[in-house]
Scaffold this active site. Structure first.
Site, PDB file in Angstrom:
ATOM      1  N   HIS A   3       0.825  -1.209   0.000  1.00 26.61           N
ATOM      2  CA  HIS A   3       0.000   0.000   0.000  1.00 26.61           C
ATOM      3  C   HIS A   3       0.859   1.259   0.000  1.00 26.61           C
ATOM      4  CE1 HIS A   3       0.657   0.903   4.325  1.00 26.61           C
ATOM      5  NE2 HIS A   3       0.530  -0.395   4.550  1.00 26.61           N
ATOM      6  N   CYS A  53       3.133  -4.930   6.602  1.00 27.40           N
ATOM      7  CA  CYS A  53       2.753  -4.552   5.241  1.00 27.40           C
ATOM      8  C   CYS A  53       3.936  -3.975   4.479  1.00 27.40           C
ATOM      9  CB  CYS A  53       1.613  -3.533   5.275  1.00 27.40           C
ATOM     10  SG  CYS A  53       0.010  -4.241   5.731  1.00 27.40           S
TER      11      CYS A  53
END
Length: 303
Positions: free
Chosen positions: A187, A203
């Site tokens: 992301h 992440c």
């Protein structure tokens, strides 16, 4: 800036003092692994390592590893480490090399490789090292904070909402790409200074300008290889190169994280033909892991 897929550059080119360096390359033939080139810049007079890293599409780790003197000196000439060895994995899909904090992407149906700096998980929060696939993607994602992130923030006196809508405070930024590994995403981030650092809860973070270009070509089913390769070895015609990065703290026992492991890796890579190896350089790189490709050997012609 033009899209990276359309550029298909074979070298890193400066666009302007305010634009990011393109990081799209023609995929080299199998006997070549080098992409990009090392160049030089300077910090001081308003230019910082952070601004240089962003403009040359590099992470904090790459700038510091290539310029250890920057810890002691805040101005002067610096190396721009924009040359890389391609990972030894199949040249397809997405390859995420965690110790390098860099991602390589081979768009389907093209002869191009794109490479981006990334931020990765803190110690103990590393994304699983395994193969995965892209499942879906979302613009302006809603974020549901996992329990460990809620607990961490609570210890800092911050109470996170159960659900965070899209907006300037959403840590996912405007782009989220989901994988077959639950809860781990690729992301954008509202913390661009974290690119090239161990800062997330697992992440993979990208500069917003990078994922903005990366996002449109991503589709479900694209393969993702998450690898742990602190050392890469590859050929450039008849010359052998090595690139060494610091090993992940929790994976310091990786086979190629030590000098004996490097020796074995080089021996395997050079098993098909006699190679004159500069073992002194190999030993130096085992200590001084500057994240740059260095020539360590040359093939000896057969009689």
């Amino acid at each position: 800036m033009n899209t990276k897929i359309g550029l298909a550059l074979s070298a890193v080119l400066l666009l302007s003092s305010s634009q990011i360096f393109a990081t799209s390359y023609t995929v080299p033939p199998p006997n070549r692994s080098l992409i990009g080139q090392v160049t030089y810049g300077a910090v001081g007079g308003g230019e910082t390592t952070t601004s240089l890293a962003k403009r040359y599409d590099l992470g904090h780790n790459a700038m510091i590893s290539a310029n250890p003197h920057l810890d002691r000196n805040n101005s002067g000439a610096v190396k721009i480490p924009s040359q890389h060895l391609l990972p030894s994995q199949a040249r397809q899909g997405i390859v995420i090399n965690l110790p390098e904090m860099r991602m390589y992407y081979y768009p389907p149906g093209s002869n191009v490789v794109l490479t981006y700096p990334i931020g990765i998980g803190k110690i103990g929060k590393t994304i699983p090292i395994k193969n995965a696939v892209i499942t879906r993607k979302t613009e302006n994602p809603t974020w549901v904070p996992p329990d460990d992130i809620r607990e961490f923030n609570l210890q800092q006196g911050i109470v996170l909402p159960q659900v965070m809508p899209p907006g300037p405070d959403n840590p996912l930024g405007p782009y989220a790409i989901y994988m077959s590994i639950p809860t781990y995403l690729i992301h954008s981030t509202i913390f661009p200074e974290s690119i090239g650092k161990r800062a997330s809860f697992g992440c993979i973070r990208m500069y917003e300008s990078d994922i903005q270009e990366f996002f449109p070509s991503i589709q479900g089913g694209i393969s993702v290889a998450i690898i742990n390769s602190p050392v890469k070895v590859g050929w450039q015609d008849d010359r052998l190169y090595m690139e060494a990065h610091e090993a992940l703290e929790e994976h310091s026992d990786a086979p190629d994280a030590s000098l004996p492991g490097m020796v074995q890796m080089i021996s395997n890579k050079a098993s098909d033909q006699p190679v004159l190896v500069d073992w002194q350089m190999v030993s130096y790189l085992a200590r001084e892991r500057d994240g740059l490709p260095h020539e360590i050997g040359v093939r000896i012609p057969r009689n």
